[in-house]
Design a protein around this motif. Structure first.
Motif, PDB file in Angstrom:
ATOM      1  N   PRO A   1      -1.150   8.614  -1.117  1.00  0.00           N
ATOM      2  CA  PRO A   1      -1.068   9.674  -2.123  1.00  0.00           C
ATOM      3  C   PRO A   1      -0.497  10.961  -1.525  1.00  0.00           C
ATOM      4  CG  PRO A   1      -3.300   9.502  -1.308  1.00  0.00           C
ATOM      5  CD  PRO A   1      -2.514   8.411  -0.645  1.00  0.00           C
TER       6      PRO A   1
ATOM      7  N   ASP B   1       0.826  -1.204   0.000  1.00  0.00           N
ATOM      8  CA  ASP B   1       0.000   0.000   0.000  1.00  0.00           C
ATOM      9  C   ASP B   1       0.863   1.258   0.000  1.00  0.00           C
ATOM     10  OD1 ASP B   1      -2.326  -1.533   2.295  1.00  0.00           O
ATOM     11  OD2 ASP B   1      -2.286  -1.573   0.114  1.00  0.00           O
ATOM     12  N   TYR B   2       0.475   2.195  -0.809  1.00  0.00           N
ATOM     13  CA  TYR B   2       1.135   3.486  -0.901  1.00  0.00           C
ATOM     14  C   TYR B   2       0.140   4.554  -0.502  1.00  0.00           C
ATOM     15  CZ  TYR B   2       4.970   1.323  -3.458  1.00  0.00           C
ATOM     16  OH  TYR B   2       6.043   0.555  -3.817  1.00  0.00           O
TER      17      TYR B   2
ATOM     18  N   ARG C   1       2.516   8.546  -5.449  1.00  0.00           N
ATOM     19  CA  ARG C   1       2.256   7.598  -4.374  1.00  0.00           C
ATOM     20  C   ARG C   1       3.586   7.235  -3.747  1.00  0.00           C
ATOM     21  NH1 ARG C   1      -0.199   3.750  -8.626  1.00  0.00           N
ATOM     22  NH2 ARG C   1       1.362   4.976  -9.728  1.00  0.00           N
TER      23      ARG C   1
ATOM     24  N   HIS D   1       6.306   5.040  -5.488  1.00  0.00           N
ATOM     25  CA  HIS D   1       5.798   3.927  -6.288  1.00  0.00           C
ATOM     26  C   HIS D   1       6.620   3.897  -7.582  1.00  0.00           C
ATOM     27  CE1 HIS D   1       3.133   1.683  -8.930  1.00  0.00           C
ATOM     28  NE2 HIS D   1       2.566   1.202  -7.843  1.00  0.00           N
TER      29      HIS D   1
ATOM     30  N   ASP E   1       5.796   6.187 -10.323  1.00  0.00           N
ATOM     31  CA  ASP E   1       5.805   7.628 -10.041  1.00  0.00           C
ATOM     32  C   ASP E   1       7.209   8.215  -9.935  1.00  0.00           C
ATOM     33  OD1 ASP E   1       3.059   7.505 -10.010  1.00  0.00           O
ATOM     34  OD2 ASP E   1       2.899   7.410  -7.833  1.00  0.00           O
TER      35      ASP E   1
END
Length: 112
Positions: free
Chosen positions: A26, A23-24, A35, A64, A67
Motif C-alpha cells: 500500500p 502481493d502488492y 497498491r 494494481h 488502482d
C-alpha cells in the motif's frame, strides 16, 4: 494439470500472471490510497518506462489493475510521484538507490 506439466511457454505465462496478481504494497498517490508491486519486483521494462519518462506506462505496469484509475484521476505532480515511489520502496523493505552493493572478494585479483 500441475505447473510441472506445463510447456515452457505456459510456465512463462504463469509467472507473468503471478506477477500481475501477486502481493502488492500500500502507498498513497496524490492523496489516494493505491497498491503497487514492491520495487524489488519491478521488471527492467518498468524501469525503462520510468527512466524514459513514460510515467503512464510505468504506473500502469506497477499499480494494481484496480488502482490505475487513481493515477489518472489524481494526475500526480513530479513531487507526488517521487514520494509515492519512495513509499513503495520503503513498504517493500528497500529504499531505492540504497543497495548494499557487492561485497569485496576475499581473493586478491592482483597478478603476481
Amino acid at each position: 494439470m500441475t505447473t510441472h506439466d506445463l510447456p515452457d511457454t505456459d510456465l512463462a505465462t504463469k509467472g507473468q500472471d503471478t506477477d500481475a496478481i501477486g502481493d502488492y504494497v500500500p502507498a498513497e498517490l496524490a492523496g489516494r490510497p493505491v497498491r503497487a508491486l514492491p520495487s524489488q519486483r519491478w521488471r527492467a521494462s518498468h524501469l525503462r518506462a520510468l527512466n524514459a519518462g513514460d510515467l503512464d506506462s510505468f504506473a500502469e505496469s506497477v499499480l494494481h489493475p484496480d488502482d490505475v484509475d487513481a493515477w489518472y484521476e489524481g494526475d500526480p505532480t513530479q513531487d507526488e510521484i517521487g514520494k509515492w515511489v519512495a513509499q513503495v520502496a520503503e513498504a517493500g523493505g528497500e529504499a531505492l538507490g540504497k543497495s548494499s552493493g557487492r561485497t569485496r572478494s576475499s581473493k586478491s585479483t592482483r597478478k603476481r
